[in-house]
Design a protein around this motif. Structure first.
Motif, PDB file in Angstrom:
ATOM      1  N   GLY A   1       0.784  -1.228   0.000  1.00 16.33           N
ATOM      2  CA  GLY A   1       0.000   0.000   0.000  1.00 16.33           C
ATOM      3  C   GLY A   1       0.817   1.279   0.000  1.00 16.33           C
ATOM      4  N   THR A   2       2.143   1.157   0.116  1.00 11.27           N
ATOM      5  CA  THR A   2       3.000   2.343   0.114  1.00 11.27           C
ATOM      6  C   THR A   2       3.535   2.602  -1.292  1.00 11.27           C
TER       7      THR A   2
ATOM      8  N   LYS B   1      14.005  -1.998  -6.972  1.00  9.35           N
ATOM      9  CA  LYS B   1      14.346  -2.369  -5.591  1.00  9.35           C
ATOM     10  C   LYS B   1      13.161  -2.142  -4.664  1.00  9.35           C
ATOM     11  N   PHE B   2      12.457  -1.059  -4.861  1.00  6.72           N
ATOM     12  CA  PHE B   2      11.280  -0.796  -4.032  1.00  6.72           C
ATOM     13  C   PHE B   2      10.191  -1.848  -4.266  1.00  6.72           C
ATOM     14  N   ASN B   3      10.055  -2.283  -5.504  1.00  6.24           N
ATOM     15  CA  ASN B   3       9.070  -3.337  -5.783  1.00  6.24           C
ATOM     16  C   ASN B   3       9.361  -4.592  -4.978  1.00  6.24           C
ATOM     17  N   GLU B   4      10.649  -4.901  -4.771  1.00  5.56           N
ATOM     18  CA  GLU B   4      11.011  -6.068  -3.962  1.00  5.56           C
ATOM     19  C   GLU B   4      10.515  -5.926  -2.528  1.00  5.56           C
ATOM     20  N   MET B   5      10.342  -4.680  -2.074  1.00 10.65           N
ATOM     21  CA  MET B   5       9.829  -4.419  -0.722  1.00 10.65           C
ATOM     22  C   MET B   5       8.303  -4.400  -0.688  1.00 10.65           C
TER      23      MET B   5
ATOM     24  N   HIS C   1      -2.301   3.091  -0.628  1.00  7.66           N
ATOM     25  CA  HIS C   1      -2.991   3.869   0.394  1.00  7.66           C
ATOM     26  C   HIS C   1      -2.718   5.353   0.125  1.00  7.66           C
ATOM     27  N   PRO C   2      -3.747   6.184   0.013  1.00  6.01           N
ATOM     28  CA  PRO C   2      -3.533   7.594  -0.373  1.00  6.01           C
ATOM     29  C   PRO C   2      -2.748   8.406   0.633  1.00  6.01           C
ATOM     30  N   GLU C   3      -2.561   7.899   1.848  1.00 10.23           N
ATOM     31  CA  GLU C   3      -1.793   8.623   2.856  1.00 10.23           C
ATOM     32  C   GLU C   3      -0.440   7.958   3.118  1.00 10.23           C
ATOM     33  N   ARG C   4      -0.003   7.159   2.141  1.00 12.54           N
ATOM     34  CA  ARG C   4       1.319   6.517   2.252  1.00 12.54           C
ATOM     35  C   ARG C   4       2.078   6.706   0.942  1.00 12.54           C
TER      36      ARG C   4
ATOM     37  N   TRP D   1       5.398   1.886   7.254  1.00 13.93           N
ATOM     38  CA  TRP D   1       5.038   2.011   5.840  1.00 13.93           C
ATOM     39  C   TRP D   1       5.206   0.720   5.051  1.00 13.93           C
ATOM     40  N   LEU D   2       5.829  -0.296   5.628  1.00 15.61           N
ATOM     41  CA  LEU D   2       5.972  -1.569   4.933  1.00 15.61           C
ATOM     42  C   LEU D   2       4.976  -2.609   5.432  1.00 15.61           C
TER      43      LEU D   2
END
Length: 310
Positions: free
Chosen positions: A76-77, A102-106, A151-154, A306-307
């Motif tokens: 959702g982040t 890299k972020f996609n892996e998270m 998530h719109p706030e993340r 956030w994760l």
């Protein structure tokens, strides 16, 4: 190019999660490519690779490239990535596309922003063009959050070098929307990740080339103060994670230090990592150490919740 973007947007809209075989999708940043403040004239954008770095110059038509993780991995982040380049080019691969992967892996959705290069031939007010693009990117991700499993706030923003200046500008200048935003959707990022960022116009620590490219050679003291982002931090500024190297000969680490101090003064959550060596422009991997700052960034994101899947 326009036909390709239109087709990509059409396919993107039909996909329930906006995700197809984990392939990135480049889309026009502004609807129908109606870019605010652009002057008529040819699109002279150029891409060149040298020294292992892909540089895009003369950007007049901004785009956003979406990297969305599989729905079963998404938490959702989202993060919008602004590559560096001194406001003269955009180093779009090692400070953009590879970081997004890299972020996609998270489980984090990532969006690489190919923002406009300030140029009086192309814009009525070059000084605000990059910020308009950053705000439009935040607006686009926030208004499409449900479709893209976000998530719109993340929704955070990240930047390298001059892209760090742009990201920190988005994080300190959000009270005034510079784009068409009739629904008054917030353009405030929820967090910032700033990697060897340009921050200040203070002559003792500034990267003068970035400020000259953004504001021109005759910027007023008022303009320089406005875009010295350590001076613009308030109690509403979002949390930040910063990375720099002590021996950075391009952008003084005092830029990150000044911003960090301003955040702490205003009681904003912040984390700063300064390596002994590394120089400037090392992207995700500082070759002088076995430590990976992306691991530290992941820990920071996780520590702030956030994760965690929502």
């Amino acid at each position: 190019m326009k036909r390709f973007l239109a087709l990509a947007l059409f396919i993107f809209a039909l996909t329930p999660t906006g995700y197809t075989q984990n392939k990135p999708i480049e889309m026009a940043l502004y609807p129908e490519n109606k870019v605010p403040g652009n002057l008529p004239g040819p699109d002279e954008e150029k891409s060149e690779a040298s020294g292992g770095i892909l540089r895009v110059s003369k950007i007049k038509i901004p785009t956003l490239t979406a990297y969305l993780p599989p729905a079963d991995k998404a938490n959702g982040t989202a993060v919008i990535i602004c590559p560096g380049g001194g406001y003269s080019i955009v180093a779009i691969d090692h400070e953009g596309f590879k970081v997004a992967e890299k972020f996609n892996e998270m489980g984090v959705a990532a969006f690489v922003l190919k923002y406009r290069i300030p140029d009086e031939k192309n814009q009525t007010d070059p000084s605000i063009a990059p910020l308009q693009d950053a705000q439009q990117a935040i607006l686009t991700v926030r208004t499409n959050a449900k479709k893209w499993n976000i998530h719109p706030e993340r929704i955070g923003i990240m930047g390298f070098s001059a892209g760090g200046h742009l990201a920190s500008t988005a994080g300190t200048h959000f009270e005034r929307s510079l784009i068409d935003n009739p629904d008054r959707v917030s353009v405030r990022p929820d967090f910032m990740i700033l990697i060897y960022p340009v921050i200040s116009a203070d002559i003792a620590i500034t990267h003068s080339g970035s400020f000259k490219n953004l504001l021109g050679g005759n910027a007023s003291a008022q303009q320089l103060l406005l875009y010295s982002n350590e001076k613009q931090v308030t109690a509403k500024t979002p949390p930040a994670f910063l990375v720099h190297a002590s021996d950075d000969g391009g952008v003084s680490p005092n830029n990150s230090i000044a911003f960090y101090q301003a955040l702490i003064k205003n009681k904003i959550a912040a984390e700063l990592h300064i390596y002994q060596n590394g120089g400037h422009g090392f992207g995700m991997h500082n070759a002088t150490t076995k430590d990976e700052w992306m691991d530290r960034c992941k820990n920071w994101l996780n520590g702030n919740g956030w994760l965690k899947a929502q």
